[in-house]
Design a protein around this motif. Structure first.
Motif, PDB file in Angstrom:
ATOM      1  N   ASP A 249      42.292  31.517  33.866  1.00 52.66           N
ATOM      2  CA  ASP A 249      42.328  32.429  35.015  1.00 52.66           C
ATOM      3  C   ASP A 249      41.868  33.833  34.636  1.00 52.66           C
ATOM      4  O   ASP A 249      41.068  34.440  35.321  1.00 52.66           O
ATOM      5  CB  ASP A 249      43.745  32.482  35.592  1.00 52.66           C
ATOM      6  CG  ASP A 249      44.034  31.242  36.440  1.00 52.66           C
ATOM      7  OD1 ASP A 249      43.055  30.517  36.750  1.00 52.66           O
ATOM      8  OD2 ASP A 249      45.202  30.992  36.775  1.00 52.66           O
ATOM      9  N   GLN A 250      42.419  34.344  33.556  1.00 55.07           N
ATOM     10  CA  GLN A 250      42.054  35.696  33.109  1.00 55.07           C
ATOM     11  C   GLN A 250      41.391  35.564  31.754  1.00 55.07           C
ATOM     12  O   GLN A 250      42.020  35.139  30.796  1.00 55.07           O
ATOM     13  CB  GLN A 250      43.313  36.560  32.989  1.00 55.07           C
ATOM     14  CG  GLN A 250      44.173  36.626  34.234  1.00 55.07           C
ATOM     15  CD  GLN A 250      43.477  37.408  35.335  1.00 55.07           C
ATOM     16  OE1 GLN A 250      42.749  38.396  35.060  1.00 55.07           O
ATOM     17  NE2 GLN A 250      43.671  36.996  36.578  1.00 55.07           N
ATOM     18  N   ASN A 251      40.114  35.921  31.710  1.00 54.51           N
ATOM     19  CA  ASN A 251      39.429  35.764  30.428  1.00 54.51           C
ATOM     20  C   ASN A 251      38.576  37.002  30.144  1.00 54.51           C
ATOM     21  O   ASN A 251      37.819  37.453  30.990  1.00 54.51           O
ATOM     22  CB  ASN A 251      38.547  34.509  30.454  1.00 54.51           C
ATOM     23  CG  ASN A 251      38.083  34.116  29.066  1.00 54.51           C
ATOM     24  OD1 ASN A 251      38.436  34.786  28.090  1.00 54.51           O
ATOM     25  ND2 ASN A 251      37.299  33.066  28.983  1.00 54.51           N
ATOM     26  N   ASP A 252      38.747  37.549  28.931  1.00 56.10           N
ATOM     27  CA  ASP A 252      37.943  38.712  28.544  1.00 56.10           C
ATOM     28  C   ASP A 252      36.736  38.243  27.738  1.00 56.10           C
ATOM     29  O   ASP A 252      36.525  38.651  26.593  1.00 56.10           O
ATOM     30  CB  ASP A 252      38.780  39.727  27.757  1.00 56.10           C
ATOM     31  CG  ASP A 252      39.461  39.087  26.556  1.00 56.10           C
ATOM     32  OD1 ASP A 252      39.276  37.847  26.356  1.00 56.10           O
ATOM     33  OD2 ASP A 252      40.167  39.786  25.825  1.00 56.10           O
ATOM     34  N   ASN A 253      35.990  37.332  28.301  1.00 59.97           N
ATOM     35  CA  ASN A 253      34.748  36.804  27.713  1.00 59.97           C
ATOM     36  C   ASN A 253      34.985  36.086  26.377  1.00 59.97           C
ATOM     37  O   ASN A 253      34.135  36.106  25.493  1.00 59.97           O
ATOM     38  CB  ASN A 253      33.701  37.918  27.517  1.00 59.97           C
ATOM     39  CG  ASN A 253      33.217  38.471  28.845  1.00 59.97           C
ATOM     40  OD1 ASN A 253      33.712  38.076  29.889  1.00 59.97           O
ATOM     41  ND2 ASN A 253      32.241  39.337  28.792  1.00 59.97           N
TER      42      ASN A 253
END
Ligand SMILES: *[C@@H]1O[C@H](CO)[C@@H](O)[C@H](O)[C@H]1NC(C)=O
Ligand SMILES: *[C@@H]1O[C@H](CO)[C@@H](O)[C@H](O)[C@H]1NC(C)=O
Ligand SMILES: *[C@@H]1O[C@H](CO)[C@@H](O)[C@H](O)[C@H]1NC(C)=O
Ligand SMILES: *[C@@H]1O[C@H](CO)[C@@H](O)[C@H](O)[C@H]1NC(C)=O
Ligand SMILES: *[C@@H]1O[C@H](CO)[C@@H](O)[C@H](O)[C@H]1NC(C)=O
Ligand SMILES: *[C@@H]1O[C@H](CO)[C@@H](O)[C@H](O)[C@H]1NC(C)=O
Length: 423
Positions: free
Chosen positions: A35-39
């Motif tokens: 859901d939340q991904n910093d690449n």
């Protein structure tokens, strides 16, 4: 970073996967979401820990494995033409520090082969033992076998489950063991295989039974009271497998004596212009390759009946002794209780066609004393017309039949005896 929703707080940067079930030969989609991904990079690896895809880069040479979608939020791949050996735990890894993983179990269903029924022979003689075995291989998990006779399930048939050589699928077999009966002839026996891989369309093997059995015969007469000059048709109903045809008609152990008047047509024997000399035993014999059977009919030719009806009708009576004293009786027996409940006027003899002639005497010759009373009653009846029985004395004044019964002298014995009246 901590993300909260519905008061449930969790680290948002983690992979999510789901278990997948696929039928052998089908295509499985493996989906991994973040859901939340910093690449951060995502990777799918197989049960042997080989990397299949690293982000959108293919790592293993396998034409069946393709990329469906690759983004920072999702890495989805598909495996086509899935084989049983593809089953196992697949891992999606998110390369954070430390690495986070999620496991998806790929379950591959083995499709059962079309069932086969073995052990069938045709024809089978009645009484012989039949053992039909139904077998299906390749199911995973083991398939369910059920037997039916003309769509009616045969319950509690044992089945056997064996692992196939590949050690992944099963061969399931079941043996139906029964004694052949004529009622089984023509019956469709079916073996039905149900399995979750079959999309609720079962695999069915069918076998039509052929049971051979000896003939059974029965003679049906067209007349229950054959008279001289009439004609009669005797039908020989015969069953058997193979069908016994033709049937053989004989009279008193010999050929039919008068072929002019006695004509056999198929199963029917027709005798026209019946004559007393036709009296005798007629036999019908049916033969098939299994055996033979016969049955007889005794013909008695009666005189041409008188057009007049019999002058006296002897009614059915409860005691034999009564018959001797009621020769003139023309009405049938009616119980005293029926009188009291159905026709209150009956005792008075005023209404109701059956009782207009009441004045009879009960006749039960059990007690000699009663006999003499009856004789007195008959005497009085002849002189006074309608009269009640002595047993009913005390009932004349009663307002209704119920009271009459109660008032009447004596007990149930008397009540029983009141059943016959005569003029
Ligand atoms: C797998 O993904 C492909 C591509 O998105 C889709 O066409 C197919 O229907 C999916 N199969 C299943 C079993 O979900
Ligand atoms: C993620 O990658 C995109 C380009 O693919 C870039 O524009 C963006 O700045 C990156 N975000 C972070 C947090 O690294
Ligand atoms: C996935 O399958 C594995 C192995 O069969 C099982 O242990 C696990 O509970 C399953 N997980 C889910 C979410 O169904
Ligand atoms: C002959 O037929 C009768 C019924 O019609 C049957 O009960 C009997 O068993 C048969 N006999 C043989 C030898 O088959
Ligand atoms: C009955 O048959 C006998 C012998 O065949 C014959 O003499 C007689 O006249 C026949 N009787 C009738 C009523 O046909
Ligand atoms: C045939 O049967 C009837 C009735 O029993 C009998 O009156 C008659 O004498 C019999 N005739 C012969 C020839 O047996």
């Amino acid at each position: 970073l901590v993300f909260c929703s519905n008061n449930v707080c969790s680290q948002g940067q983690f992979p999510l996967t789901q278990n997948v079930t696929v039928v052998e030969g089908g295509t499985a989609n493996l989906t991994c979401r973040v859901d939340q991904n910093d690449n951060t990079s995502l990777q799918w690896s197989n049960p042997a820990q080989q990397t299949l895809y690293f982000d959108d880069k293919k790592a293993l040479r396998d034409n069946r494995i393709e990329l469906v979608r690759a983004s920072w939020h999702e890495l989805s791949i598909s495996v086509s033409d899935v084989s049983l050996s593809d089953e196992g735990q697949y891992t999606c890894s998110l390369f954070t520090m430390p690495v986070k993983t999620s496991k998806a179990f790929l379950t591959v269903l083995g499709v059962p082969e079309k069932p086969q029924i073995s052990g069938f022979t045709s024809p089978v003689m009645e009484g012989e033992r039949m053992q039909l075995t139904c077998k299906t291989s390749g199911s995973k998990p083991a398939a369910d076998i059920r037997w039916f006779k003309n769509d009616k399930e045969i319950k509690d048939v044992k089945y056997l489950k064996e692992e196939d050589a590949n050690r992944r699928t099963f061969t399931v077999s079941s043996t139906l063991d029964f004694r052949a009966d004529r009622s089984d002839d023509g019956v469709v026996v079916s073996c039905r295989v149900d399995h979750e891989s079959l999309n609720s369309t079962p695999q069915i093997a069918r076998q039509v039974l052929e049971i051979h059995y000896t003939p059974s015969v029965k003679i049906i007469s067209s007349s229950s009271w054959p008279e001289e000059g009439q004609s009669i048709v005797l039908t020989c109903e015969s069953k058997g497998k193979p069908l016994p045809e033709p049937v053989l008609w004989t009279k008193d152990g010999g050929e039919l004596p008068d072929p002019e008047r006695m004509v056999v047509n198929g199963r029917d024997l027709r005798i026209s212009f019946l004559n007393k000399t036709d009296n005798g035993t007629y036999r019908c014999e049916a033969t098939n390759p299994i055996g033979q059977n016969s049955t007889e009919y005794v013909l008695i030719v009666h005189d041409v009946s008188n057009t007049l009806l019999p002058t006296t009708v002897i009614p059915s009576l409860t005691t034999a002794t009564v018959t001797t004293t009621v020769a003139l009786t023309t009405s049938t027996a009616t119980s005293a209780t029926a009188f009291s409940t159905r026709d209150p006027n009956a005792l008075a003899g005023q209404t109701g066609p059956d009782h207009a002639l009441i004045g009879g005497i009960v006749a039960v010759v059990v007690f000699v004393t009663l006999c003499s009373i009856i004789l007195l009653g008959r005497y009085l009846a002849r002189h006074k017309g309608t009269y009640l029985t002595n047993e009913a004395k005390g009932a004349e004044d009663a307002p209704d039949a119920d009271t009459a019964i109660i008032n009447a002298e004596g007990s149930q014995v008397n009540a029983e005896e009141k059943k016959e009246y005569f003029i």
